[in-house]
Design a protein around this motif. Sequence first.
Motif, PDB file in Angstrom:
ATOM      1  N   SER A  29       3.567   2.097   5.875  1.00  0.00           N
ATOM      2  CA  SER A  29       2.235   2.630   6.119  1.00  0.00           C
ATOM      3  C   SER A  29       1.204   1.513   6.232  1.00  0.00           C
ATOM      4  O   SER A  29       0.335   1.535   7.106  1.00  0.00           O
ATOM      5  CB  SER A  29       1.845   3.594   4.990  1.00  0.00           C
ATOM      6  OG  SER A  29       2.706   4.717   4.945  1.00  0.00           O
ATOM      7  N   ARG A  35       6.450  12.820  -0.920  1.00  0.00           N
ATOM      8  CA  ARG A  35       5.720  13.020   0.338  1.00  0.00           C
ATOM      9  C   ARG A  35       4.613  11.966   0.428  1.00  0.00           C
ATOM     10  O   ARG A  35       3.736  11.903  -0.432  1.00  0.00           O
ATOM     11  CB  ARG A  35       5.102  14.414   0.419  1.00  0.00           C
ATOM     12  CG  ARG A  35       4.390  14.678   1.761  1.00  0.00           C
ATOM     13  CD  ARG A  35       3.679  16.010   1.780  1.00  0.00           C
ATOM     14  NE  ARG A  35       4.616  17.131   1.645  1.00  0.00           N
ATOM     15  CZ  ARG A  35       4.648  17.944   0.594  1.00  0.00           C
ATOM     16  NH1 ARG A  35       3.813  17.746  -0.430  1.00  0.00           N
ATOM     17  NH2 ARG A  35       5.519  18.932   0.544  1.00  0.00           N
ATOM     18  N   ARG A  81       1.718  10.339   2.988  1.00  0.00           N
ATOM     19  CA  ARG A  81       0.969  10.588   4.217  1.00  0.00           C
ATOM     20  C   ARG A  81      -0.048   9.468   4.424  1.00  0.00           C
ATOM     21  O   ARG A  81      -0.729   9.070   3.486  1.00  0.00           O
ATOM     22  CB  ARG A  81       0.243  11.935   4.136  1.00  0.00           C
ATOM     23  CG  ARG A  81      -0.523  12.327   5.394  1.00  0.00           C
ATOM     24  CD  ARG A  81      -1.012  13.753   5.287  1.00  0.00           C
ATOM     25  NE  ARG A  81      -1.666  14.204   6.514  1.00  0.00           N
ATOM     26  CZ  ARG A  81      -2.017  15.456   6.755  1.00  0.00           C
ATOM     27  NH1 ARG A  81      -1.778  16.400   5.832  1.00  0.00           N
ATOM     28  NH2 ARG A  81      -2.600  15.786   7.885  1.00  0.00           N
ATOM     29  N   ASP A  82      -0.132   8.970   5.664  1.00  0.00           N
ATOM     30  CA  ASP A  82      -1.084   7.903   5.963  1.00  0.00           C
ATOM     31  C   ASP A  82      -1.818   8.225   7.253  1.00  0.00           C
ATOM     32  O   ASP A  82      -1.461   9.147   7.991  1.00  0.00           O
ATOM     33  CB  ASP A  82      -0.372   6.548   6.071  1.00  0.00           C
ATOM     34  CG  ASP A  82       0.591   6.464   7.251  1.00  0.00           C
ATOM     35  OD1 ASP A  82       0.139   6.619   8.404  1.00  0.00           O
ATOM     36  OD2 ASP A  82       1.800   6.233   7.039  1.00  0.00           O
ATOM     37  N   ASN A  83      -2.862   7.444   7.511  1.00  0.00           N
ATOM     38  CA  ASN A  83      -3.647   7.600   8.743  1.00  0.00           C
ATOM     39  C   ASN A  83      -3.480   6.385   9.638  1.00  0.00           C
ATOM     40  O   ASN A  83      -4.425   5.945  10.294  1.00  0.00           O
ATOM     41  CB  ASN A  83      -5.130   7.811   8.407  1.00  0.00           C
ATOM     42  CG  ASN A  83      -5.742   6.619   7.675  1.00  0.00           C
ATOM     43  OD1 ASN A  83      -5.017   5.738   7.210  1.00  0.00           O
ATOM     44  ND2 ASN A  83      -7.052   6.599   7.593  1.00  0.00           N
ATOM     45  N   THR A 138       7.212  13.109  10.262  1.00  0.00           N
ATOM     46  CA  THR A 138       6.255  13.752  11.154  1.00  0.00           C
ATOM     47  C   THR A 138       5.154  12.758  11.478  1.00  0.00           C
ATOM     48  O   THR A 138       4.572  12.159  10.574  1.00  0.00           O
ATOM     49  CB  THR A 138       5.643  15.003  10.506  1.00  0.00           C
ATOM     50  OG1 THR A 138       6.700  15.857  10.044  1.00  0.00           O
ATOM     51  CG2 THR A 138       4.769  15.757  11.493  1.00  0.00           C
ATOM     52  N   SER A 139       4.861  12.589  12.787  1.00  0.00           N
ATOM     53  CA  SER A 139       3.917  11.560  13.175  1.00  0.00           C
ATOM     54  C   SER A 139       3.173  11.930  14.435  1.00  0.00           C
ATOM     55  O   SER A 139       3.636  12.761  15.231  1.00  0.00           O
ATOM     56  CB  SER A 139       4.647  10.216  13.374  1.00  0.00           C
ATOM     57  OG  SER A 139       3.735   9.177  13.597  1.00  0.00           O
ATOM     58  N   SER A 196       8.027  15.974  14.931  1.00  0.00           N
ATOM     59  CA  SER A 196       8.734  15.874  13.667  1.00  0.00           C
ATOM     60  C   SER A 196      10.204  15.606  13.919  1.00  0.00           C
ATOM     61  O   SER A 196      10.814  16.198  14.814  1.00  0.00           O
ATOM     62  CB  SER A 196       8.568  17.172  12.871  1.00  0.00           C
ATOM     63  OG  SER A 196       9.312  17.131  11.677  1.00  0.00           O
ATOM     64  N   HIS A 248      -0.057  17.503  13.675  1.00  0.00           N
ATOM     65  CA  HIS A 248      -0.291  16.432  12.702  1.00  0.00           C
ATOM     66  C   HIS A 248      -1.423  15.545  13.216  1.00  0.00           C
ATOM     67  O   HIS A 248      -1.444  15.207  14.409  1.00  0.00           O
ATOM     68  CB  HIS A 248       0.987  15.592  12.518  1.00  0.00           C
ATOM     69  CG  HIS A 248       0.964  14.710  11.305  1.00  0.00           C
ATOM     70  ND1 HIS A 248       0.297  13.504  11.268  1.00  0.00           N
ATOM     71  CD2 HIS A 248       1.520  14.851  10.070  1.00  0.00           C
ATOM     72  CE1 HIS A 248       0.442  12.949  10.082  1.00  0.00           C
ATOM     73  NE2 HIS A 248       1.191  13.747   9.338  1.00  0.00           N
ATOM     74  N   THR A 290       1.189   9.255   9.950  1.00  0.00           N
ATOM     75  CA  THR A 290       2.581   9.617   9.704  1.00  0.00           C
ATOM     76  C   THR A 290       2.726  10.227   8.321  1.00  0.00           C
ATOM     77  O   THR A 290       2.073   9.788   7.366  1.00  0.00           O
ATOM     78  CB  THR A 290       3.492   8.376   9.816  1.00  0.00           C
ATOM     79  OG1 THR A 290       3.333   7.776  11.095  1.00  0.00           O
ATOM     80  CG2 THR A 290       4.957   8.740   9.605  1.00  0.00           C
ATOM     81  N   THR A 291       3.589  11.231   8.219  1.00  0.00           N
ATOM     82  CA  THR A 291       3.976  11.804   6.933  1.00  0.00           C
ATOM     83  C   THR A 291       5.489  11.681   6.781  1.00  0.00           C
ATOM     84  O   THR A 291       6.241  12.135   7.661  1.00  0.00           O
ATOM     85  CB  THR A 291       3.559  13.274   6.816  1.00  0.00           C
ATOM     86  OG1 THR A 291       2.138  13.369   6.885  1.00  0.00           O
ATOM     87  CG2 THR A 291       4.028  13.861   5.492  1.00  0.00           C
ATOM     88  N   GLU A 325       8.589  12.724   4.364  1.00  0.00           N
ATOM     89  CA  GLU A 325       8.953  13.652   3.285  1.00  0.00           C
ATOM     90  C   GLU A 325      10.421  13.457   2.937  1.00  0.00           C
ATOM     91  O   GLU A 325      11.303  13.594   3.790  1.00  0.00           O
ATOM     92  CB  GLU A 325       8.689  15.094   3.729  1.00  0.00           C
ATOM     93  CG  GLU A 325       8.848  16.110   2.621  1.00  0.00           C
ATOM     94  CD  GLU A 325       8.465  17.510   3.064  1.00  0.00           C
ATOM     95  OE1 GLU A 325       9.388  18.315   3.346  1.00  0.00           O
ATOM     96  OE2 GLU A 325       7.256  17.793   3.154  1.00  0.00           O
TER      97      GLU A 325
END
Length: 624
Positions: free
Chosen positions: A35, A56, A58-60, A112-113, A124, A141, A145-146, A148
């Motif tokens: 990330s 899980r 999650r980033d931006n 997922t991105s 995903s 999304h 990116t997430t 999991e």
Amino acid sequence: MPKIQRLSTRLANQIAAGEVVERPASVVKEVLENSLDAGATRVDVDVESGGVKLIRIRDNGNGIDPDDLPLAMARHATSKITSLEDLEAVGSLGFRGEALASIGSVSRLTLTSNASEQGSEGSSAACEGRDMEVQVKPAPHPQGTTVEVRDLFFNTPARRKFLRTEKTEFNHLEEVVKRLALSRFDVAFSLRHNGRGIHQLKAGTGQVEQQRRVATVCGPAFMDQAIYIENAASGFKLWGWVGLPTFSRSQADLQYFFVNGRVIRDKLIAHAVKQAYRDVLYHGRHPAFVLYLEVDPAQVDVNVHPTKHEVRFRDGRSVHNFIFSSLHRALADVRPTADNPADPLPANMLSTGDGMAINTQTGEISAQGGLAWGAGQGSAVTDAPLQTQPGGGFGSRFAPNTVAPAQGSAQLAAYQQLHPQLPTQGSAEDVPPLGYALAQLKGIYILAENVAGLVLVDMHAAHERITYERLKTARNEEGIRSQPLLVPQPIAVSQREVQVASENEDLFKRLGLSVGVAGEEALVIREIPVALRDSDVEQLLRDVLADLIEFGSSERVEAHMDEILSTMACHGSVRANRRLTIPEMNALLRDMEETERAGQCNHGRPTWTQMRLDELDKLFLRGR
């Protein structure tokens, strides 16, 4: 012998997972590093059951294109390096391209991105350990990116048996988040466990925001007892916070070192830090620090360990010497300074110590509530150093009539006659850091008052440090004296040790040792330092050679000589139950303010402590 055959993709990934994925914390580390490499400015981590059931993240960041999602989960697929030149100067945290493939082989992985800055149309990709077939489908999304990860080690029961309790696994996972949060102050981090918020760290690049994050991760007590350092030389830059020697730990659990933003554990760096603290740390204790080393990426080899916790420097000796000298100088400069809290009274007010204050201009006395001793101008001080006299006494640095004549009204002059130990005029800036001596307690402690409140000084420990530093200064100025051995002492060593001894002949001469080569596997000692004539010089030489081979430098000879000087200083310092006069006590305080490492004695124990006024008020419940 069976025929050679190619391993299946699944088995190869699981073997790699055995190196990369040790526990849930390993998964968090690898994904968070991806990330950060993707340019994320915010990362949210949500885990359940210590990370075994669910992780899980999650980033931006920049995100991944739909066509690249299956490749992102394949082995040895990466966007961070393309050639050998890139590998020799890695600037990213990750580069091997094994993390997601290894994680997917021992868990149920979903990626997922969305790489588009506009819109929320993403994709995903999912895979499970049993078949490793990647399935891609559309999924909404935002950019980023997430990742999991569910049911870690569900298909490898033997690995799952080695996991600890939920609390232990989460503690390891939390430590990973803390380390990466310290490595990137410009990124916001959040951590939730079983639906409960644990950390919410805001981004910030200013020094105040950085200090706030360090205090959150390492505790406010660390920041209260740490000093900020920054030094650059020879292509290196070292900055960060180092704990005072009095803020030591029973374990090495508060030590964070980053090289170009990568948290590492390295024997060479640990040795340099240990050597810097050698003269001030209590035996068996460990220092606390958060340090950042910036160096040309081409001078660091990060491809030496599967988890990238270790690095190898091209010029380890230069790195060791730079870190040691930077910390050694910073710790030497730690002494009582004028950086005491500002006096709550105006500059023209002088507290009386009994709840009253005097205006030094008008002489008017007024009530000051719970305020205690205030500011004043120090007595004139001569430049004569504190010295022990034949009877064990002190040569006073204060002449009999050095106190400036009182200024102001007769009321002020009358008060000064009743309190001769207080200064007669001035402001808070003129009060010495350790203030002025009031009395001696049980022949052991000196009681003094400064702007902040009460100062307690261990008389023997303080004088021991002063004497010790003067002995070291005299030794360094005069050089190390050597004496020849009546019979040169041969030592059997390895060929490598002979080579190192030959390469460092000048170093041995500076240390007072004359070491010659007597054969392919033999050395001979011809001269030794005078101070070490009763020491085991053969073992000392072997230890020095071992340090030179492993770290490129050695402080063992200086350490042995310092031990002797420390013993001399201990026996030559003022002892307990020795009564001192007020001028003698003030002389000791002034010397402490000028002596390096005056905060600790030769054995690492504190020499003085400050009790602030608000602490005293709290002790006696004043103001309630």
